[in-house]
Enzyme design. Structure first.
Site, PDB file in Angstrom:
ATOM      1  N   HIS A   1      44.389  38.827  90.048  1.00  0.00           N
ATOM      2  CA  HIS A   1      44.295  37.629  90.894  1.00  0.00           C
ATOM      3  C   HIS A   1      43.327  37.877  92.036  1.00  0.00           C
ATOM      4  O   HIS A   1      42.921  39.006  92.297  1.00  0.00           O
ATOM      5  CB  HIS A   1      45.674  37.184  91.392  1.00  0.00           C
ATOM      6  CG  HIS A   1      46.344  38.128  92.347  1.00  0.00           C
ATOM      7  ND1 HIS A   1      46.854  39.353  91.969  1.00  0.00           N
ATOM      8  CD2 HIS A   1      46.593  38.026  93.667  1.00  0.00           C
ATOM      9  CE1 HIS A   1      47.388  39.945  93.016  1.00  0.00           C
ATOM     10  NE2 HIS A   1      47.239  39.173  94.070  1.00  0.00           N
TER      11      HIS A   1
ATOM     12  N   ASP B   1      43.176  42.652  98.090  1.00  0.00           N
ATOM     13  CA  ASP B   1      43.688  43.971  97.680  1.00  0.00           C
ATOM     14  C   ASP B   1      43.694  44.135  96.160  1.00  0.00           C
ATOM     15  O   ASP B   1      44.136  45.164  95.653  1.00  0.00           O
ATOM     16  CB  ASP B   1      45.078  44.248  98.273  1.00  0.00           C
ATOM     17  CG  ASP B   1      46.134  43.230  97.885  1.00  0.00           C
ATOM     18  OD1 ASP B   1      45.821  42.018  97.866  1.00  0.00           O
ATOM     19  OD2 ASP B   1      47.286  43.623  97.602  1.00  0.00           O
TER      20      ASP B   1
HETATM   21 ZN   LIG Z   1      48.698  42.642  96.324  1.00  0.00          ZN
HETATM   22 ZN   LIG Z   2      48.388  39.061  95.956  1.00  0.00          ZN
END
Ligand SMILES: [Zn+2]
Ligand SMILES: [Zn+2]
Length: 247
Positions: free
Chosen positions: A63, A67
């Site tokens: 996604h 991060d």
């Molecule tokens: Zn994450």
């Molecule tokens: Zn996330």
């Protein structure tokens, strides 16, 4: 057979001093590796683990949170400056191409249009599949995790080994479907049992039937890291940066 190295297995905030999500999958001897997620710290994480970023044939992105995909501009620029010639494939949710261009222009203006000796190709993976990218067969399910684009739970067949990955997600039966009889499930375990939106709790994993042969916990919060250190999560294995397993 696949060799899995958790170059980075932390959350977004550096809990426990861990690098952000960056899981390195090598399908077998002599075969080019792929990455599962590429968080902002990934270039450092790969070098820390002794892994060559220039070897990576493809990056599968769960996604579009920093991060999990924020390391791509650095990976691409590193390829440019190290005179990489091998193509780099990026497979992620619908919207990956546009968000990658935006991230590159924000961090290094002009970088998305720079001339390079290697091609960067983005393949968008809507939920469904299977699709084959860089010799890896990928199936995707919709995760429950708002990130400005659909978020994915992934099931990859890498060198004959099936690896499922929750990414970040609230509990959804899609986790069971994606990890059905998999050789390995890499599962977010962000919190113990506190109801937190959009993320997976350890309790979700223990309360539901998971048929994957092996489960490794990742993306742990500081509280979860403390619990793991007290052996409260010993029903499952817990990743650490640099952990390498062969499955
Ligand atoms: Zn994450
Ligand atoms: Zn996330």
């Amino acid at each position: 057979m696949a060799v899995v190295t958790f170059a980075g297995c932390g959350d977004a905030f550096g809990s426990g001093g861990r690098f952000q999500a960056c899981i390195h999958l090598r399908p077998g001897p002599g075969r080019a590796p792929v990455l599962l997620d590429c968080g902002a710290t990934s270039l450092t994480a790969l070098r820390q683990a002794g892994l060559d970023p220039g070897e990576i044939a493809a990056v599968f992105v769960s996604h579009l949170h920093g991060d999990h995909f924020g390391g791509l501009p650095f990976l691409i620029l590193d390829g440019q400056f190290s005179r990489r010639v091998a193509p780099l494939l990026i497979a992620g949710p619908p919207g990956t191409g546009e968000r990658l261009t935006t991230a590159m222009e924000c961090l290094f203006p002009g970088s998305s249009r720079a001339r390079r000796r290697f091609e960067v190709t983005v393949t968008e993976l809507p939920p469904g599949g299977p699709r084959t990218v860089a010799g890896v067969t990928a199936e995707a399910w919709a995760a429950s995790h708002p990130s400005g684009a659909p978020a994915l739970i992934l099931r990859l067949a890498v060198g004959g080994t099936v690896i499922a990955y929750t990414g970040d997600t609230a509990w959804t039966p899609a986790i069971q479907a994606a990890s059905r009889d998999a050789d390995l499930l890499i599962a977010e375990a962000y919190y113990w049992d506190k109801a937190v939106p959009h993320h997976l709790r350890y309790a979700d994993l223990t309360e539901h039937e998971i048929t994957a042969r092996r489960v490794i916990l990742t993306h742990l919060s500081a509280d979860m890291l403390a619990r793991a250190a007290r052996h409260e999560t010993d029903r499952h294995e817990t990743a650490r940066d640099g952990l390498t397993i062969t499955i």
